[in-house]
Design a protein around this motif. Structure first.
Motif, PDB file in Angstrom:
ATOM      1  N   ILE B 237       7.901  90.780  -6.255  1.00  0.00           N
ATOM      2  CA  ILE B 237       7.078  90.906  -7.466  1.00  0.00           C
ATOM      3  C   ILE B 237       5.618  91.081  -7.075  1.00  0.00           C
ATOM      4  O   ILE B 237       4.905  91.933  -7.616  1.00  0.00           O
ATOM      5  CB  ILE B 237       7.263  89.667  -8.361  1.00  0.00           C
ATOM      6  N   LYS B 238       5.196  90.286  -6.097  1.00  0.00           N
ATOM      7  CA  LYS B 238       3.792  90.366  -5.700  1.00  0.00           C
ATOM      8  C   LYS B 238       3.434  91.701  -5.083  1.00  0.00           C
ATOM      9  O   LYS B 238       2.323  92.199  -5.248  1.00  0.00           O
ATOM     10  CB  LYS B 238       3.456  89.236  -4.720  1.00  0.00           C
ATOM     11  N   SER B 239       4.375  92.284  -4.381  1.00  0.00           N
ATOM     12  CA  SER B 239       4.030  93.551  -3.732  1.00  0.00           C
ATOM     13  C   SER B 239       4.271  94.757  -4.636  1.00  0.00           C
ATOM     14  O   SER B 239       3.521  95.728  -4.581  1.00  0.00           O
ATOM     15  CB  SER B 239       4.835  93.708  -2.429  1.00  0.00           C
ATOM     16  N   GLU B 240       5.278  94.700  -5.487  1.00  0.00           N
ATOM     17  CA  GLU B 240       5.634  95.904  -6.238  1.00  0.00           C
ATOM     18  C   GLU B 240       5.183  95.904  -7.691  1.00  0.00           C
ATOM     19  O   GLU B 240       5.066  96.964  -8.301  1.00  0.00           O
ATOM     20  CB  GLU B 240       7.158  96.120  -6.179  1.00  0.00           C
ATOM     21  N   ILE B 241       4.949  94.721  -8.250  1.00  0.00           N
ATOM     22  CA  ILE B 241       4.571  94.670  -9.667  1.00  0.00           C
ATOM     23  C   ILE B 241       3.108  94.302  -9.841  1.00  0.00           C
ATOM     24  O   ILE B 241       2.366  94.938 -10.586  1.00  0.00           O
ATOM     25  CB  ILE B 241       5.481  93.673 -10.421  1.00  0.00           C
ATOM     26  N   LEU B 242       2.712  93.265  -9.124  1.00  0.00           N
ATOM     27  CA  LEU B 242       1.381  92.725  -9.323  1.00  0.00           C
ATOM     28  C   LEU B 242       0.253  93.750  -9.263  1.00  0.00           C
ATOM     29  O   LEU B 242      -0.623  93.752 -10.148  1.00  0.00           O
ATOM     30  CB  LEU B 242       1.161  91.604  -8.306  1.00  0.00           C
ATOM     31  N   PRO B 243       0.253  94.647  -8.272  1.00  0.00           N
ATOM     32  CA  PRO B 243      -0.862  95.604  -8.208  1.00  0.00           C
ATOM     33  C   PRO B 243      -1.005  96.409  -9.493  1.00  0.00           C
ATOM     34  O   PRO B 243      -2.118  96.604  -9.988  1.00  0.00           O
ATOM     35  CB  PRO B 243      -0.466  96.507  -7.040  1.00  0.00           C
ATOM     36  N   TRP B 244       0.108  96.846 -10.035  1.00  0.00           N
ATOM     37  CA  TRP B 244       0.063  97.657 -11.255  1.00  0.00           C
ATOM     38  C   TRP B 244      -0.358  96.825 -12.453  1.00  0.00           C
ATOM     39  O   TRP B 244      -1.047  97.300 -13.351  1.00  0.00           O
ATOM     40  CB  TRP B 244       1.435  98.283 -11.521  1.00  0.00           C
ATOM     41  N   LEU B 245       0.080  95.577 -12.437  1.00  0.00           N
ATOM     42  CA  LEU B 245      -0.263  94.677 -13.534  1.00  0.00           C
ATOM     43  C   LEU B 245      -1.773  94.431 -13.570  1.00  0.00           C
ATOM     44  O   LEU B 245      -2.419  94.540 -14.626  1.00  0.00           O
ATOM     45  CB  LEU B 245       0.488  93.349 -13.348  1.00  0.00           C
ATOM     46  N   LEU B 246      -2.330  94.114 -12.417  1.00  0.00           N
ATOM     47  CA  LEU B 246      -3.773  93.904 -12.324  1.00  0.00           C
ATOM     48  C   LEU B 246      -4.520  95.163 -12.766  1.00  0.00           C
ATOM     49  O   LEU B 246      -5.504  95.098 -13.509  1.00  0.00           O
ATOM     50  CB  LEU B 246      -4.158  93.548 -10.888  1.00  0.00           C
ATOM     51  N   ASP B 247      -4.004  96.267 -12.303  1.00  0.00           N
ATOM     52  CA  ASP B 247      -4.576  97.546 -12.657  1.00  0.00           C
ATOM     53  C   ASP B 247      -4.633  97.752 -14.160  1.00  0.00           C
ATOM     54  O   ASP B 247      -5.673  98.133 -14.722  1.00  0.00           O
ATOM     55  CB  ASP B 247      -3.662  98.637 -12.073  1.00  0.00           C
ATOM     56  N   ALA B 248      -3.522  97.505 -14.815  1.00  0.00           N
ATOM     57  CA  ALA B 248      -3.446  97.697 -16.263  1.00  0.00           C
ATOM     58  C   ALA B 248      -4.428  96.774 -16.975  1.00  0.00           C
ATOM     59  O   ALA B 248      -5.186  97.199 -17.864  1.00  0.00           O
ATOM     60  CB  ALA B 248      -2.024  97.444 -16.750  1.00  0.00           C
TER      61      ALA B 248
END
Lengths: 258, 258
Positions: B237-248
DNA sequence: GCTGCAGTTATCATATAATGATACCAAGCA
DNA sequence: TGCTTGGTATCATTATATGATAACTGCAGC
């Protein structure tokens, strides 16, 4: 007073309070006292009391500096209660999610509400106009594929009366306003089991819909897909989307029988 | 009368009408007159009049055979008006859609509402419990990743007061009820910029959230992802989701400044 | 800095409109 | 049939909503 008819079982004060709530819409997103008075045609003092009451009860937020009122979070909580009261959405939701995942396009659930259709669940998959991404919107049933799909399931005389009397609204330059043409389209729907329309609500949009049938196989709602004409043509929609759409609608229908 | 305090700017009749509306919730999906009277503690006659008025005004549907009342479509239309009044949702929606398409998992928009968090937009991507798929749900802020993400942006004393005073609710056997532990978690959020919780609302669920910041960079809402532990572990989750979430979340934030 | 205006907030006497008690009715059950 | 429960209708009483008006606030123009 101004109301034409009021017996002792009608609480006009409450009705006036509801008028205040309904004064808010797409174009009136926040309102001052005087604007509320203008829209509702109520006395200035009455509006003051009613709005104040709604504010104290948590139904209206009030901007401390501008003194203007806005709908509060409570309006969303009411929607939440609505969802629990209507088993249709609960039954449909898992199948709608599956459908939207499978076809990768926007999926809507539309219910018939008088002569209009109300979108009660929306699963947007692509960027679209705001109005198309939030639930609660109503549009004239005759204008939409969902409405046509539902109308096609009604008994002949009801259907004909609807086509004759229900309102239409010209959303785009290509919205169909000819009732004979709409009658033809619905006749098609009866034959094929699905409705398909183009450019009715927004230009560049194709909408496909299929009725969800309740007891005695009368349509009570519809599953609808909204697709951009830029990436899809009608043939491809019929081969790649329609089967799944029909599938979903048919899967939801049986769960509604008591 | 029963109300402790009412001045001349408070219309108690309207307040009673709202009590009727609020009597409906997850567990009370349709109510009879007597049930309404019981729940609201109003006179039988009063409930009769108020419910009848709400029915005539289209706010309550009435089953013609059972005589029981249910929320009407109008409750969804109110939500629609709410959406137009709150620019946050309009600003966030396109980015939320992009996010959910990119990561293929459920995305929510959560706003702070008092000591609770209200989900104002939901984009479910996988089958889930009904309550998690419809907007308008509220839960105690301290119990959720969204609430923690928002709290982490508040000034220290407000944050501490919230952690001390705001309510908690034990949704699952593993819901965190220890306020010291919650304080630690929020401290983490301040460091890392995101909140992550497990098994708080339902078992088998991981929730990641990131605050949306308004003027003066106070959090006003959060973007949240809800993921099943069966298919994802925290590292992924931290590597594949989190970056996009922060981005959004960061993409939405600037649009809020006036 | 004053003056006038538009909009919001507060006050109050008056009678309208909400109230609640009670009676009537219909349906379900023993 | 008689009893109970819940919904519907009626009505006198006065509590409560009403609306006119006054006080206050902020703002724009001069």
């Amino acid at each position: 007073m101004a109301e034409p008819k009021q017996n002792t079982l009608f609480v006009s004060t409450l009705a006036k309070g509801l008028q205040i709530l309904r004064a808010f819409d797409e174009t009136h997103t926040e309102l001052s006292l005087t604007e509320l008075a203008k829209i509702t045609a109520l006395e200035k003092s009455a509006v003051q009391r009613l709005a104040n009451t709604l504010h104290l009860e948590g139904m209206l937020d009030k901007d401390p500096t501008t003194r203007r009122y806005r709908p509060s979070h409570a309006w969303l909580e009411l929607a939440y209660s609505y969802y629990w009261s209507n088993p249709l959405v609960a039954h449909a939701m898992p199948k709608l999610i599956d459908l939207s995942q499978r076809i990768g396009e926007t999926v809507n659930l539309a219910e018939l509400s008088g002569s209009r259709v109300i979108y009660s669940a929306r699963l947007p998959c692509t960027r679209t106009i705001f109005a198309a991404s939030i639930p609660g919107r109503t549009v004239p049933a005759l204008n939409t594929s969902s409405g046509q799909a539902i109308l096609a399931t009604l008994p002949r005389h009801e259907r004909e009366a609807a086509i004759r009397d229900w309102p239409l609204h010209e959303y785009t330059s290509r919205t169909t306003l000819d009732r004979a043409e709409i009658a033809d389209q619905i006749e098609q729907v009866i034959q094929t089991g699905y409705a398909i329309t183009q450019n009715q609500m927004i230009l560049g949009e194709i909408a496909v819909a299929c009725a969800i049938r309740g007891p005695s196989s009368i349509g009570v709602a519809a599953v609808q897909c909204s697709i951009s004409t830029h990436h899809w043509d009608e043939a491809r929609i019929k081969s790649e989307i329609l089967p799944w759409l029909l599938d979903a609608a048919n899967a939801i229908s049986p769960t509604l029988r008591p």
